[in-house]
Design an enzyme around this catalytic site. Structure first.
Site, PDB file in Angstrom:
ATOM      1  N   HIS B 251      43.363  43.946  47.246  1.00  0.00           N
ATOM      2  CA  HIS B 251      43.491  42.572  47.465  1.00  0.00           C
ATOM      3  C   HIS B 251      43.111  41.591  46.505  1.00  0.00           C
ATOM      4  O   HIS B 251      42.404  40.842  46.618  1.00  0.00           O
ATOM      5  CB  HIS B 251      43.256  42.482  48.924  1.00  0.00           C
ATOM      6  CG  HIS B 251      41.781  42.676  49.446  1.00  0.00           C
ATOM      7  ND1 HIS B 251      40.757  42.337  48.597  1.00  0.00           N
ATOM      8  CD2 HIS B 251      41.283  43.345  50.094  1.00  0.00           C
ATOM      9  CE1 HIS B 251      39.827  42.705  49.143  1.00  0.00           C
ATOM     10  NE2 HIS B 251      39.916  43.659  49.980  1.00  0.00           N
ATOM     11  N   ALA B 255      38.025  38.342  47.842  1.00  0.00           N
ATOM     12  CA  ALA B 255      36.742  39.043  47.476  1.00  0.00           C
ATOM     13  C   ALA B 255      36.524  39.125  45.902  1.00  0.00           C
ATOM     14  O   ALA B 255      36.119  40.081  45.648  1.00  0.00           O
ATOM     15  CB  ALA B 255      36.887  40.260  48.378  1.00  0.00           C
ATOM     16  N   ARG B 262      38.259  29.202  31.942  1.00  0.00           N
ATOM     17  CA  ARG B 262      37.344  29.646  30.613  1.00  0.00           C
ATOM     18  C   ARG B 262      36.893  31.372  30.968  1.00  0.00           C
ATOM     19  O   ARG B 262      36.501  31.878  30.106  1.00  0.00           O
ATOM     20  CB  ARG B 262      36.067  28.729  30.786  1.00  0.00           C
ATOM     21  CG  ARG B 262      36.461  27.796  29.487  1.00  0.00           C
ATOM     22  CD  ARG B 262      35.371  27.200  29.168  1.00  0.00           C
ATOM     23  NE  ARG B 262      34.418  26.587  30.422  1.00  0.00           N
ATOM     24  CZ  ARG B 262      34.565  25.191  30.928  1.00  0.00           C
ATOM     25  NH1 ARG B 262      35.006  24.093  30.420  1.00  0.00           N
ATOM     26  NH2 ARG B 262      34.008  24.915  32.074  1.00  0.00           N
ATOM     27  N   HIS B 289      45.832  34.954  53.904  1.00  0.00           N
ATOM     28  CA  HIS B 289      44.818  35.367  52.788  1.00  0.00           C
ATOM     29  C   HIS B 289      45.261  34.664  51.572  1.00  0.00           C
ATOM     30  O   HIS B 289      44.292  34.357  50.816  1.00  0.00           O
ATOM     31  CB  HIS B 289      44.893  37.070  52.590  1.00  0.00           C
ATOM     32  CG  HIS B 289      44.099  37.673  53.539  1.00  0.00           C
ATOM     33  ND1 HIS B 289      44.551  37.831  54.776  1.00  0.00           N
ATOM     34  CD2 HIS B 289      42.933  38.299  53.320  1.00  0.00           C
ATOM     35  CE1 HIS B 289      43.700  38.676  55.538  1.00  0.00           C
ATOM     36  NE2 HIS B 289      42.721  38.799  54.327  1.00  0.00           N
ATOM     37  N   ASP B 311      46.399  45.539  54.914  1.00  0.00           N
ATOM     38  CA  ASP B 311      44.832  45.192  55.098  1.00  0.00           C
ATOM     39  C   ASP B 311      44.846  45.101  56.461  1.00  0.00           C
ATOM     40  O   ASP B 311      43.740  44.462  56.874  1.00  0.00           O
ATOM     41  CB  ASP B 311      44.408  44.390  54.098  1.00  0.00           C
ATOM     42  CG  ASP B 311      42.684  44.361  54.173  1.00  0.00           C
ATOM     43  OD1 ASP B 311      42.213  45.577  54.603  1.00  0.00           O
ATOM     44  OD2 ASP B 311      41.958  43.618  53.330  1.00  0.00           O
TER      45      ASP B 311
HETATM   46 ZN   LIG Z   1      38.505  44.041  51.775  1.00  0.00          ZN
END
Ligand SMILES: [Zn+2]
Lengths: 356, 439
Positions: B251, B255, B262, B289, B311
């Protein structure tokens, strides 16, 4: 010879497809008495296959009891190669209709013994009862199947080396790389085609017009192998207007008028009943040894060729009025020509009566 | 005498021909027939079948111009229809039964194969559950429904600061391969006998944690795919992981560190075109998401690596409401509103409950890239990521005959969306959205 002229390629393809469908349907093919169809590849018959598929999907024809024999196949390219004639037939025809694979015959260009393959092919045709209708196209040089100029008109199924021009022409299908074009092909012979009970040829486009002219207006000649059709009892050539470019206006008018007369009289399609419904005599197939690369001395094949058409298969009543040169003009609907050129017995009789 | 022809009654050969249909081939829709066999379970080379085997199909199905796609593949599914794969049952024999129930329902959503995903758990759960989640297609039973292509272990070797909804208490570090074995179970990583398949297909781990970076080549050698995810990796670390054999990003954007001008972070590896193969990456197109534009950017960065994943949590397929959720030792409530899942009394996204087809349709609406591209992201691309190109996610001869038949729903001024009509598994129809009137 019937010459059917249509305005464009669609009209010609339509005519041929409908003619074949009509022939199959009036034949009432069964498992015991199948209809045997000879088939070509190439651009000219594409439209015919398209219409045949459409009509099959519309339920107007079934290929359940139709046996097919294809004219030719390259030697040495994989059967499923994009340019193989197996692939062509699969893509454009067989995959769309209900023909059974065991009824389909295409020469195997990868057979271990090519000559034996050719002999077996002739045997298979014979076993199927001979070909009822051979559909054909031609090349620009008037060749039928891979019987290029100079092919014996008595030829049978055999291995053929392709002419350089043909290789050149075909290179467009092989990435324009001449080295990829097969050098040899297996092909039915001119005689194999002529032994079919009926031959229908579709010729489209101006590029083929010279070939059409040579084959129709001139004599039988091995340099234009299609001209051999003149020796066949039931040939039909279907063309578009473009293909008639090299024909004499007179010829075009003549054949158009014949079609018109025949149409009006309602006998557009008159074939002897045996040709129409099958069970005809099996053509005598004498398989000459395939190793006939050179004919050292004139063989009596020519005379056999002229005899090859069994007299029993001639129409019981004539298909179309015979071509009698001095009567030709009378068929052209121009009154002054009729008056001037044609001996007119009735008029003479009237004149005689007056003077008497 | 004419030769005797084949009898009109021919033996059944299990062949079905689809005609008048559009096939998803690469990034095109091609008007072509398709032959499948319920005996071999494969897509058939029709020309060879005709000329070699002299066979005609038992049935021909006219699809009236509809679309035939390879069956969809969801490479990240945590559970569905009320069953969470990360569940320890008192009687583990019930676990296998539950998985089978899920698979039978899952196939009806057009997902014909998937990777059951276990979120970060204690070793006991992996060791007990994984044996039920291994590849299940070898029997080619169409009635079994969706087929597992092997388990996806998402954790527990993750970064505690990028845990998402994973329980921080169970996150651990690996120094050696033995540490992986101690967690997942030795025989879930190494086959007992040669030629035997192991249950694990791929793992998601943070390469910067412990010695995980060094373990990537060993995993690769065992045929286990390494996916970077739930990680604090910098661009440099992510690049190193890719260099060592990581071929997937779990994904993307979620996370992990965001793209910074930079230090482009993990996302940056999609920009490496020169020296390294660019990894595949999962995208959750649920509208929660990720922002639609973010998805568009990711797609355009590397279209050939773009994989749509759900997911989805086990609540997918269930009605809206609050559901208790046991995560390790703690139990809390997850609130399901549509496809949205939130931890009760918080803004934390607790995964999604979207179906894969909804993801595809979202993607179609947001990007307008066209149906073939959208379907590739759930067929050919995930198959390639799993090393199954030509077997799954493909309509080429020899591939498994897992199919979905779609109609197109047209809304004026908008890209059309896909409506699922039929699902086929191993050459057999297993689901029809609307049963035919005659039945
Ligand atoms: Zn996950």
């Amino acid at each position: 010879m019937r010459l059917i002229i249509r305005d464009d390629s669609d009209g010609a393809s339509d005519y041929v497809a409908n003619y074949i469908i009509n022939r199959i349907n009036t034949f009432h093919p069964s498992a015991e008495n199948p209809f045997v169809l000879g088939l070509p590849t190439g651009s000219s018959p594409l439209g015919v296959y398209k219409v045949l598929v459409q009509k099959y999907k519309a339920g107007l024809v079934s290929f359940e009891n139709v046996i097919t024999f294809n004219m030719d196949e390259y030697v040495g390219i994989p059967r499923d190669h994009a340019e193989s004639y197996h692939t062509f037939m699969w893509k454009h025809f067989f995959s769309h209709v209900n023909i059974h694979p065991s009824n389909v015959h295409i020469l195997n260009g990868n057979a271990p013994n090519l000559e034996a393959e050719c002999v077996a092919y002739e045997d298979a045709i014979k076993k199927a009862g001979g070909i009822d209708l051979f559909l054909a196209g031609i090349g620009e040089d008037g060749h039928i199947a891979f019987n290029e100029p100079g092919s014996s008109l008595a030829s049978r199924t055999r291995v053929k080396t392709l002419a350089y021009d043909t290789i050149l022409a075909n290179s467009r299908f092989f990435d324009h790389d001449i080295s990829k074009v097969p050098r040899m092909a297996l092909t039915v012979g001119v005689q194999t085609v002529l032994e079919a009970r009926e031959v229908v040829v579709i010729i489209l486009g101006q590029r083929k017009s010279l070939a059409l002219q040579k084959c129709i207006e001139e004599g039988v000649n091995h340099m234009w192998t299609l001209s051999s059709l003149q020796l066949h009892p039931h040939p039909m050539i279907v063309v578009d207007e473009d293909a008639t470019a090299e024909l004499k206006v007179k010829t075009v008018k003549y054949f158009k008028s014949i079609e018109k007369v025949a149409q009006e009289a309602g006998f557009e399609q008159i074939l002897p009943s045996k040709v129409r419904t099958g069970n005809g005599p099996i053509p005598q197939t004498t398989v000459d040894e395939v190793s006939s690369p050179t004919i050292h001395a004139p063989q009596p094949t020519t005379s056999r060729l002229l005899r090859a058409t069994p007299a029993t298969e001639y129409p019981i009543r004539s298909v179309s009025p015979d071509l009698v040169p001095d009567r030709m003009a009378s068929r052209i609907p121009e009154p002054h020509l009729t008056d001037r050129l044609t001996p007119n017995p009735e008029q003479q009789a009237v004149q005689n009566a007056i003077t008497a | 005498m004419p030769i005797a022809l084949s009898p009109p009654f021919r033996p059944r050969n299990g062949l079905t021909k689809f005609t008048n249909c559009r096939l998803v081939r690469g990034n095109k829709l091609v008007q072509e027939d398709l032959w499948v066999s319920s005996l071999s379970g494969k897509i058939v080379n029709s020309q060879a079948a005709f000329f070699d085997d002299l066979v005609l199909p038992d049935q021909t199905i006219d699809l009236g111009g509809r679309i035939v796609s390879p069956g969809m593949i969801d490479v990240q599914l945590n559970g569905a229809f009320g069953f969470n794969f990360s569940t320890l049952l008192d009687d583990m024999s019930q676990y296998g039964k539950k998985v089978k129930e899920v698979q039978k329902l899952l196939v009806q959503t057009g997902v014909t194969s998937y990777n059951p995903t276990i979120t970060s758990q204690r070793p006991e759960l992996y060791q007990k559950a994984l044996p039920f989640l291994g590849p299940s297609g070898h029997l080619q039973e169409a009635e079994d429904g969706a087929e597992s292509l092997g388990a996806h272990c998402e954790g527990p070797f993750l970064s505690p600061t990028k845990n998402g909804v994973h329980n921080v208490d169970v996150l651990i570090e690996a120094q050696t391969f033995e540490d992986l074995e101690a967690c997942y179970g030795k025989h879930n990583l190494t086959p007992r006998a040669e030629g035997e398949q192991i249950p694990i297909k791929y793992i998601t781990a943070a390469p910067e944690r412990g010695q995980m970076m060094k373990l990537i080549p060993e995993l690769k050698k065992k045929g286990i795919i390494y996916s970077v995810g739930h990680s604090e990796s910098t661009y440099e670390e992510a690049s190193e992981a890719v260099g060592l054999g990581a071929t997937m990003i779990t994904h993307l954007f979620n996370a992990m560190r965001p793209l910074h001008h930079r230090n482009p972070g993990i996302f940056g590896v999609l920009g490496i075109a020169e020296s390294l193969p660019r990894p595949y990456f999962g995208i959750i197109a649920d509208g929660i998401h990720l922002h639609p534009t973010t998805i568009k950017i990711a797609f355009n960065a590397h279209p050939d690596g773009f994989i749509l994943v759900t997911d989805a949590m086990h609540l997918v397929g269930l009605p809206d409401g609050a559901y208790p959720w046991t995560n390790g030792d703690t139990t809390c409530n997850i609130v399901k509103v549509g496809s949205k899942l939130l931890l009760e009394n918080s803004d934390t996204i607790a995964g999604s409950s979207i179906t894969l087809l909804e993801c595809v349709n979202n993607f179609l609406q947001w990007t307008g890239t066209g149906i073939p591209h959208a379907l590739q992201a759930v067929t050919a691309t995930p198959a390639a990521m799993l090393g199954l190109q030509g077997v799954k996610g493909s309509l080429d001869a020899g591939a498994d005959a897992d199919l979905v038949i779609f109609s197109e729903a047209q809304t004026p001024g908008q890209p059309s969306t896909l409506v699922l009509d039929e699902v086929w598994k191993f050459g057999t129809r297993v689901h029809r959205a609307t049963p035919p009137k005659s039945e």
